[in-house]
Design a protein around this motif. Structure first.
Motif, short mmCIF file in Angstrom:
data_model
loop_
_atom_site.label_atom_id
_atom_site.label_comp_id
_atom_site.label_asym_id
_atom_site.label_seq_id
_atom_site.Cartn_x
_atom_site.Cartn_y
_atom_site.Cartn_z
N CYS A 600 0.86 -1.19 0.00
CA CYS A 600 0.00 0.00 0.00
C CYS A 600 0.89 1.23 0.00
O CYS A 600 1.57 1.51 1.00
N SER A 601 0.94 1.93 -1.10
CA SER A 601 1.75 3.16 -1.18
C SER A 601 0.87 4.27 -1.73
O SER A 601 0.29 4.14 -2.82
N PRO A 602 0.73 5.37 -1.01
CA PRO A 602 -0.14 6.46 -1.47
C PRO A 602 0.48 7.21 -2.64
O PRO A 602 1.70 7.18 -2.84
N LYS A 603 -0.38 7.87 -3.39
CA LYS A 603 0.11 8.69 -4.49
C LYS A 603 0.93 9.85 -3.96
O LYS A 603 1.95 10.23 -4.53
N SER A 604 0.52 10.39 -2.84
CA SER A 604 1.22 11.53 -2.24
C SER A 604 2.30 11.04 -1.29
O SER A 604 2.04 10.24 -0.39
N GLN A 605 3.51 11.55 -1.47
CA GLN A 605 4.61 11.21 -0.58
C GLN A 605 4.52 11.95 0.76
O GLN A 605 5.23 11.60 1.70
N ARG A 606 3.66 12.94 0.82
CA ARG A 606 3.51 13.70 2.06
C ARG A 606 2.50 13.06 3.02
O ARG A 606 2.36 13.49 4.15
N ALA A 607 1.81 12.05 2.54
CA ALA A 607 0.84 11.36 3.38
C ALA A 607 1.55 10.40 4.33
O ALA A 607 2.56 9.79 3.98
N GLU A 627 6.52 -3.36 15.46
CA GLU A 627 7.06 -4.16 16.55
C GLU A 627 7.90 -5.26 15.92
O GLU A 627 8.30 -5.16 14.75
N GLU A 628 8.15 -6.32 16.68
CA GLU A 628 9.03 -7.37 16.17
C GLU A 628 8.42 -8.09 14.98
O GLU A 628 9.09 -8.42 14.02
N ARG A 629 7.08 -8.33 15.05
CA ARG A 629 6.44 -9.07 13.95
C ARG A 629 5.90 -8.17 12.86
O ARG A 629 5.84 -8.56 11.71
N PHE A 630 5.47 -6.97 13.19
CA PHE A 630 4.87 -6.06 12.20
C PHE A 630 5.86 -4.93 11.91
O PHE A 630 6.30 -4.24 12.84
N ILE A 631 6.18 -4.75 10.65
CA ILE A 631 7.11 -3.69 10.25
C ILE A 631 6.43 -2.81 9.21
O ILE A 631 5.99 -3.31 8.15
N LEU A 632 6.30 -1.52 9.53
CA LEU A 632 5.68 -0.56 8.61
C LEU A 632 6.74 0.02 7.69
O LEU A 632 7.76 0.53 8.15
N THR A 633 6.51 -0.06 6.39
CA THR A 633 7.43 0.51 5.40
C THR A 633 6.68 1.51 4.55
O THR A 633 5.45 1.61 4.61
N ALA A 634 7.42 2.24 3.73
CA ALA A 634 6.81 3.22 2.84
C ALA A 634 5.98 2.54 1.76
O ALA A 634 5.11 3.16 1.16
N GLN A 635 6.26 1.25 1.51
CA GLN A 635 5.53 0.54 0.46
C GLN A 635 4.40 -0.33 0.99
O GLN A 635 3.60 -0.83 0.22
N GLY A 636 4.34 -0.53 2.31
CA GLY A 636 3.27 -1.35 2.83
C GLY A 636 3.62 -1.94 4.19
O GLY A 636 4.51 -1.47 4.89
N LEU A 637 2.89 -3.02 4.55
CA LEU A 637 3.02 -3.66 5.86
C LEU A 637 3.66 -5.03 5.68
O LEU A 637 3.17 -5.87 4.91
N LEU A 638 4.74 -5.28 6.41
CA LEU A 638 5.42 -6.57 6.38
C LEU A 638 5.13 -7.29 7.69
O LEU A 638 5.42 -6.78 8.78
N ILE A 639 4.51 -8.49 7.59
CA ILE A 639 4.27 -9.35 8.75
C ILE A 639 5.32 -10.44 8.70
O ILE A 639 5.30 -11.31 7.81
N ARG A 640 6.21 -10.44 9.67
CA ARG A 640 7.37 -11.32 9.61
C ARG A 640 7.01 -12.78 9.83
O ARG A 640 7.47 -13.66 9.12
N THR A 641 6.17 -13.08 10.83
CA THR A 641 5.81 -14.47 11.14
C THR A 641 4.31 -14.56 11.30
O THR A 641 3.73 -14.02 12.25
N LEU A 642 3.66 -15.23 10.35
CA LEU A 642 2.20 -15.34 10.37
C LEU A 642 1.73 -16.42 11.32
O LEU A 642 2.37 -17.48 11.47
N SER A 643 0.61 -16.16 11.96
CA SER A 643 -0.08 -17.16 12.77
C SER A 643 -1.56 -17.14 12.40
O SER A 643 -2.03 -16.21 11.72
N LYS A 644 -2.28 -18.14 12.83
CA LYS A 644 -3.69 -18.23 12.47
C LYS A 644 -4.49 -17.03 12.95
O LYS A 644 -5.44 -16.60 12.30
N LYS A 645 -4.10 -16.46 14.09
CA LYS A 645 -4.85 -15.33 14.64
C LYS A 645 -4.67 -14.05 13.81
O LYS A 645 -5.36 -13.06 14.05
#
Length: 796
Positions: A600-607, A627-645
């Motif tokens: 998810c990357s917005p059209k506006s870089q100021r957002a 946090e350790e499992r969730f990492i927010l980047t400029a291009q989107g959300l990275l979930i490092r280790t998935l679980s059923k929850k």
């Protein structure tokens, strides 16, 4: 499933994004809202390029002629005339240096390909039908006249055969810049006047008067200057008071600064200066210069100075005697790279030229304000009826001329408005080189929109918005656009208000782009309002060009605040305002204990991007933080280790200027490990049948065990070896394809040998011959029937 190559490429890119992860959001205040690459500019039809001729370069000298609809460009050995509507429509005139001059240049030790050519340095309108043009002429400056016709219908573009000496008009060395202006048939030029590039001067040539120049070899007048621009600014309603202002940079005068330093300067000359009678004969008697200060005040009392003047642009006001002066600077510091834009007023410049002169009694003394008596008329004053008594500078008293000769510099500098730059860039990999400014009328006032060229071939579109007054400005960087295919320094810029186009020159070619591209901001009122572009407004149906004269009740624009909640809420439903009506819910699948990336990357870089998670439709939304499992980047959300929850709804929201907008909704379903193992086991069985049942491999999705590659990739222990891993996967795939082709070939050969062996065991030679003839006859009959069918007329 898609192709294996495409999947592996996307997986590699997704994992490489791990290196860009940050724990906190970046600051968004000083970055361009939109950043467009060269490819994006071309694909959106917002860029037209002329990528140069094979035997030319250095497209640095521009002359805009809006009346005839042309842009005349001087380059290496060529003069071009580009159509302002589309620069792909152009005419050219070759004007190379003569072979004799090229040989002489080469024998003098100059580079034949880079220096021993005719680089066009001067393009000035001479009259209604001709342009005065000068070039370096392979270190032998030459000038001539370019005929362009009186009207655009004349379709005239040719170089006259008459050649003049270009000394004092164009430099010898193509690396040196010339600043020139032709006024009333006289050419004012700051340039070097010798082969070695040591005699720099400000000249006035052509016309009816004797040529005139600055004092020679006197560092108090000019100390290794590099000229930037020349402008005529009226002093009063009397044309006899008109002055020429020159902008340049030079080495600091001895005693001005400890060590070698560069100072930006503004110099003045009277247009009717004819030189002195006994002293300063054929030399300027009204030349004065002052330092331009563009600095950022430091908390410790030490200012950060930007002294390398790069370009100047004058913006007219209601009073023609008081233009605003926009100047681009870079640093001469070896400690850091930086650029700045400062604004100066003509009132401040005139005030400094009326102030004390710089003076020192000897080479070991410091520069101080001159405290003695100043002769009359004050040095720097133009001879005119305004002050009376003198019709020409040749009538000035000797003491005036003598004082002017020894006191060309002013003691006080000229400070920028607010004593600070309006734009400063110190954390980027580029530096400013050029600037043009357009005055744009908006709904809530008039704004100066700046287009700034860089040494990386990009253009910044910037507007400074007063929060309360000119003492409190908000810099809004609207766009950063790449306008040349390869990184190159932008050397020339011209802005056509009539065509609403911007023209740019570099070593490699010329580019053309529109001043505004309202459609790129989006298809909603909120997006158009957030852009804060004075050129654009929401007209009720789309983001389009703003016209001050048009009266539309649905028109919305808010440059000062950029607040879509107050501007657009009465036009659309709240959900539409948030853009939720156009959202498409996506479903993605992840594997338990592996990683996944939600783009998810917005059209506006100021957002600023925020993520929310909702486990089910009736549960509360939770904000996702790094946090350790969730990492927010400029291009989107990275979930490092998935679980059923982690299964559930993920929402990507953009917040800009206090306005929140939902960009994406993703439903994530996590596949547990046991089910994945069953899938892998089943695929292996289907892909590897028993040996006795093997047949030629068939291409199919069940054969591609891409889950294993996915797991190995997203959980790879060292990110530094991701490239190596991807290469191994691709090599394995190529090897598998080669093995498959080899297996098919072997099976075909075995089958052919089997058939041949059976034939040999069951048939005697005569039988084989009879069989062969029979087959040939059957083939002939088939060919004959086919030929007759092709010749037969088709039934309608």
């Amino acid at each position: 499933m898609g192709s294996f190559w495409g999947r592996v490429t996307l997986l590699c890119v997704a994992v490489l994004l791990k290196t860009e992860c940050r724990g906190a959001q970046e600051t968004k205040n000083n970055i361009p809202r939109l950043k467009l690459s060269f490819k994006e500019m071309l694909e959106s039809n917002n860029l037209v390029t002329f990528e140069g001729l094979a035997n030319s370069s250095s497209y640095h000298t521009f002359l805009l002629d809006e009346e005839k609809g042309r842009l005349v460009v001087g380059a290496k050995d060529h003069i071009f005339s580009f159509n302002l509507l589309n620069i792909r429509d152009y005419s050219q005139i070759p004007w190379p240096a003569s072979p004799t001059r090229r040989d002489e240049c080469k024998w003098a030790g100059k580079d034949l390909s880079r220096e021993c050519s005719n680089f066009i340095k001067v393009l000035q309108p001479f009259n209604q039908t001709h342009i005065y043009v000068c070039g370096t002429g392979a270190f032998h400056p030459v000038c001539s006249y370019l005929e362009v016709g009186k009207k655009i219908e004349d379709n005239v573009f040719r170089l006259m055969s008459h050649i003049e000496n270009g000394r004092g008009k164009s430099p010898y060395d193509p690396k040196l810049h010339t600043a020139s202006m032709l006024i009333d048939g006289e050419l004012y030029a700051g340039t070097s006047a010798d082969f070695m590039g040591r005699d720099f001067a400000i000249f006035r040539t052509l016309g009816k008067h004797h040529p005139i120049r600055t004092e020679q070899h006197d560092s108090r007048w000019l100390n290794d200057p590099r000229f930037v621009a020349v402008h005529l600014v009226p002093e009063s309603d009397n044309q006899e008071d008109d002055k020429i202002y020159l902008f340049f940079k030079e080495n600091a005068i001895d005693g001005e600064h400890a060590g070698k330093a560069t100072h930006a300067r503004v110099g003045q000359l009277c247009k009717n200066d004819l030189g002195g009678h006994r002293s300063l004969v054929n030399k300027w008697t009204t030349f004065l210069k002052a330092r331009l200060i563009c600095s950022v005040p430091g908390s410790n009392g030490i200012d950060t100075h930007f002294d390398e003047l790069q370009d100047v642009f004058l913006v007219s006001t209601k009073d023609p005697k008081s233009p605003m002066i926009y100047a681009v600077f870079t640093t001469s510091s070896n400690i850091f790279k930086g650029s700045a834009v400062c604004i100066y007023s003509m009132a401040d410049i005139r005030r400094v030229f009326l102030g004390p002169y710089a003076h020192r009694d000897g080479p070991n003394y410091q520069w101080v304000p001159y405290q003695g008596r100043v002769p009359y008329p004050r040095p720097g004053t133009c001879p005119s009826k305004t002050f009376g008594g003198y019709d020409t500078t040749k009538e000035f008293p000797d003491e005036v001329v003598t004082f002017a000769r020894s006191h060309p510099a002013m003691f006080n500098p000229v400070y920028a408005i607010n004593n600070r730059p309006i734009i400063v860039k110190t954390d980027v990999d580029y530096q400013f080189t050029q600037i043009v400014v357009d005055k744009v009328e908006a709904e809530d006032g008039q704004y100066d929109v700046m287009f700034i060229g860089t040494d990386m071939g990009t253009i910044l579109k910037v507007v400074c918005i007063p929060r309360g007054s000119w003492h409190d400005l908000e810099e809004v960087l609207l766009e950063e656009m790449t306008v040349f295919r390869e990184p190159t320094t932008i050397r020339a810029m011209e802005l056509s208000t009539k065509q609403q186009q911007l023209y740019l020159g570099s070593d490699s070619g010329v580019s053309q782009m529109p001043l505004h591209r309202c459609e790129v901001y989006g298809k909603a009122c909120a997006e158009c309002c957030l852009a804060r572009d004075p050129y654009c407004a929401w007209d009720g149906t789309e983001c389009s060009r703003y016209f001050p004269m048009a009266k539309r009740r649905t028109r919305r624009q808010d440059i000062r605040n950029g607040d879509p909640l107050t501007q657009c809420s009465d036009l659309q439903h709240h959900d539409e305002l948030n853009g939720e009506t156009t959202l498409l819910d996506k479903t993605v699948y992840g594997v338990e204990n592996s990683s996944t990336f939600l783009e998810c990357s917005p059209k506006s870089q100021r957002a600023v991007i925020y993520w929310q998670y909702q486990q089910s439709a009736d549960s509360h939304k939770q904000e996702i933080k790094s946090e350790e499992r969730f990492i927010l980047t400029a291009q989107g959300l990275l979930i490092r280790t998935l679980s059923k929850k982690d299964s559930g709804m993920y929402m990507c929201l953009a917040v800009e200027h206090g306005f929140m907008q939902t960009l994406l909704k993703v439903t994530l379903e996590v596949i547990d490990t046991e089910r994945l193992q069953d899938l892998l086991h089943r695929e292996e069985e289907e892909a590897s049948p028993p040996a006795q049942d093997r047949s030629p491999p068939q291409e199919g999705p069940t054969q591609k065990l891409w889950y294993r590659d996915f797991l190995s990739l997203v959980n790879h222990p060292t990110l530094n070896s991701v490239d190596e891993f991807c290469e191994q996967v691709w090599k394995r795939e190529r090897k598998h394809k080669r093995q498959k082709a080899h297996l098919v070939q072997q099976q075909q050969q075995q089958q052919q040998q089997k058939v041949t062996a059976n034939a040999h065991s069951h048939m005697h030679p005569q039988g084989l011959t009879a069989k062969w003839k029979h087959l040939q006859e059957r083939q002939k009959g088939r060919n004959r029937r086919t030929h007759e069918l092709e010749r037969a007329p088709r039934s309608v």
